[in-house]
Design a protein around this motif. Structure first.
Motif, mmCIF file in Angstrom:
data_model
loop_
_atom_site.group_PDB
_atom_site.id
_atom_site.type_symbol
_atom_site.label_atom_id
_atom_site.label_comp_id
_atom_site.label_asym_id
_atom_site.label_seq_id
_atom_site.Cartn_x
_atom_site.Cartn_y
_atom_site.Cartn_z
ATOM 1 N N GLU A 75 9.856 -20.648 4.862
ATOM 2 C CA GLU A 75 9.003 -21.617 4.163
ATOM 3 C C GLU A 75 9.406 -23.044 4.526
ATOM 4 O OE1 GLU A 75 7.652 -22.693 -0.437
ATOM 5 O OE2 GLU A 75 9.432 -21.460 -0.067
ATOM 6 N N GLU A 113 8.522 -23.883 8.188
ATOM 7 C CA GLU A 113 7.085 -24.146 8.348
ATOM 8 C C GLU A 113 6.726 -25.546 7.859
ATOM 9 O OE1 GLU A 113 2.754 -22.138 7.196
ATOM 10 O OE2 GLU A 113 4.620 -21.194 6.562
ATOM 11 N N ARG A 135 6.854 -10.386 -9.139
ATOM 12 C CA ARG A 135 6.264 -11.552 -9.816
ATOM 13 C C ARG A 135 7.227 -12.190 -10.810
ATOM 14 N NH1 ARG A 135 0.324 -8.762 -10.607
ATOM 15 N NH2 ARG A 135 -0.620 -9.586 -8.689
ATOM 16 N N VAL A 144 -6.371 -4.268 2.410
ATOM 17 C CA VAL A 144 -6.384 -5.703 2.731
ATOM 18 C C VAL A 144 -6.273 -6.566 1.478
ATOM 19 C CG1 VAL A 144 -7.642 -5.433 4.892
ATOM 20 C CG2 VAL A 144 -8.921 -5.706 2.752
ATOM 21 N N ASP A 145 -6.640 -6.017 0.312
ATOM 22 C CA ASP A 145 -6.572 -6.799 -0.921
ATOM 23 C C ASP A 145 -5.278 -6.565 -1.696
ATOM 24 O OD1 ASP A 145 -7.105 -4.210 -1.679
ATOM 25 O OD2 ASP A 145 -8.720 -4.722 -3.092
ATOM 26 N N SER A 146 -4.318 -5.859 -1.082
ATOM 27 C CA SER A 146 -3.048 -5.633 -1.767
ATOM 28 C C SER A 146 -2.296 -6.957 -1.915
ATOM 29 C CB SER A 146 -2.171 -4.653 -0.986
ATOM 30 O OG SER A 146 -0.851 -4.625 -1.532
ATOM 31 N N PRO A 147 -1.760 -7.246 -3.097
ATOM 32 C CA PRO A 147 -0.974 -8.480 -3.291
ATOM 33 C C PRO A 147 0.277 -8.534 -2.418
ATOM 34 C CG PRO A 147 -1.576 -7.488 -5.409
ATOM 35 C CD PRO A 147 -1.918 -6.491 -4.346
ATOM 36 N N TRP A 185 0.537 -8.200 0.753
ATOM 37 C CA TRP A 185 0.291 -8.932 2.000
ATOM 38 C C TRP A 185 0.666 -10.402 1.875
ATOM 39 C CZ3 TRP A 185 -0.186 -6.833 6.517
ATOM 40 C CH2 TRP A 185 -0.855 -5.620 6.701
ATOM 41 N N GLN A 186 0.267 -11.017 0.788
ATOM 42 C CA GLN A 186 0.393 -12.465 0.645
ATOM 43 C C GLN A 186 1.619 -12.903 -0.145
ATOM 44 O OE1 GLN A 186 -1.629 -14.269 2.394
ATOM 45 N NE2 GLN A 186 -2.842 -12.482 2.991
ATOM 46 N N HIS A 187 2.385 -11.946 -0.651
ATOM 47 C CA HIS A 187 3.521 -12.342 -1.486
ATOM 48 C C HIS A 187 4.589 -13.015 -0.627
ATOM 49 C CE1 HIS A 187 6.736 -12.342 -4.404
ATOM 50 N NE2 HIS A 187 5.856 -11.988 -5.331
ATOM 51 N N PRO A 188 5.079 -14.177 -1.022
ATOM 52 C CA PRO A 188 6.017 -14.922 -0.185
ATOM 53 C C PRO A 188 7.386 -14.270 -0.029
ATOM 54 C CG PRO A 188 5.780 -15.975 -2.335
ATOM 55 C CD PRO A 188 4.737 -14.908 -2.262
#
Length: 352
Positions: free
Chosen positions: A156, A159, A279, A298-301, A303-306
């Motif tokens: 993070e 980036e 979370r 594709v909508d699984s959380p 994928w996007q969890h940091p």
């Protein structure tokens, strides 16, 4: 000269290079290895046992393929890697004695085929368990190190081109790690972690000593065990007994900030419970190679969890996989011909 009755007619039912076909024949000359490469899909990468998905046989080719697998004493691979084709072949070939499945979790293919009790008694099924132990153990160590060394924060800040203040990172040599399942993957992981100086716990129903493991914990004590560890590596196969074993109750008991690595079967972890634990910070980082349903939606959380690393069930693949499975098959062929027990025989009650 070897008598024909001392030979084993094996049909190659999944992609296998001519080089490795020759290797099997070299290691066990009593194997009559039958293959038609034109009937097998090309592999896209090492360990691609299903082959190119666009591959289709002609009607005549499909008929020829079925005749071949229906003539076998043994099969190298499940036909087309599908339970439906396995069920058809077992029913059509009363002389079939043995099927070598490609995955370590090949018992799942056998279970999905819905074979009868008589068929399960007649045909021996074996898996490639152990072949994937080293690469998956390395992935487990990689995941634990990523958690200890705060990889998400590093990425993070990189980036964002942010040079922040310094912070302390974890030391595997100062951590306590729990390996949930001490099969071949778990044992290989334990040895690597012990060499890094970690205190290693492992779950097992047997109290026998395991190399690299400092403490054996019965699975019934899982909730108690997770409360004191810095990392959890899940290596268990997918069975009725292991489904959802890493439950909401278990995640509620973990030491806050724990790292979770999953390299067994995705059904062992309750993914909703894992997401909730991510979370609220009970899970600090998760490296996941397997999921309850694959491909991961594709909508699984996740994928996007940091603080989650998703890999598409690829951690086991390595250039040596196909050779190691072929050599394992040759050893088992020798055992079958010599009337000795086979390695990695599938339990047809639990299907692992």
């Amino acid at each position: 000269m070897t008598n024909q009755t001392d030979r084993l007619r094996v049909v190659v039912a999944t992609p296998l290079s001519e080089e490795l076909c020759a290797r099997i024949e070299e290691l066990e000359p009593r194997v009559e290895l039958i293959r038609d490469q034109s009937l097998l899909p090309p592999m896209r990468w090492p360990g691609d046992h299903a082959g190119e998905p666009s591959f289709r046989r002609t009607d005549a080719g499909e008929e020829k393929f079925c005749r071949l697998v229906d003539s076998a004493d043994a099969l190298y691979g499940v036909p087309d890697e599908t339970p439906v084709k396995l069920a058809r072949t077992v029913a059509a070939n009363p002389g079939l004695r043995w099927v070598q499945t490609m995955p370590a979790g090949g018992g799942g293919q056998v279970r999905a085929a819905g074979l009868t009790a008589a068929q399960l008694h007649r045909v021996i099924f074996t898996t490639s368990a152990g072949v994937h132990a080293q690469p998956l153990a390395e992935y487990a160590v990689f995941g634990l190190l990523a958690g200890a060394k705060t990889l998400p924060r590093l990425m993070e800040q990189q980036e964002a081109s942010l040079w922040s203040g310094r912070w302390a990172m974890g030391l595997i040599s100062e951590q306590k790690i729990l390996i949930v399942g001490l099969g071949s993957i778990g044992r290989a992981t334990a040895v690597k972690l012990a060499s890094l100086g970690a205190y290693v716990m492992g779950t097992s129903r047997q109290a026998n000593a395991v190399e690299g493991v400092d403490e054996i914990v019965h699975p019934d004590r899982l909730r108690e065990a997770v409360a004191s560890v810095d990392g959890i590596v899940v290596t268990l196969p997918g069975t009725a007994a292991t489904e959802g074993l890493m439950s909401a109750e278990v995640f509620a008991a973990v030491k806050p900030g724990v790292t979770v690595v999953s390299v067994g079967r995705g059904t062992v972890i309750d993914e909703r419970a894992l997401i909730d634990a991510l979370r609220d910070g009970r899970v600090g980082f998760a490296a996941l190679d397997v999921f309850a349903d694959e491909p991961l939606a594709v909508d699984s959380p996740l994928w996007q969890h940091p603080r989650v690393l998703v890999s598409p069930h690829t951690a086991a693949l390595n250039p040596a996989e196909d050779r190691l499975i072929a050599e394992l098959f040759a050893r088992n062929a020798t055992r079958l011909l010599d009337s000795r027990p086979l390695i990695n025989r599938v339990d047809t009650v639990e299907f692992y």
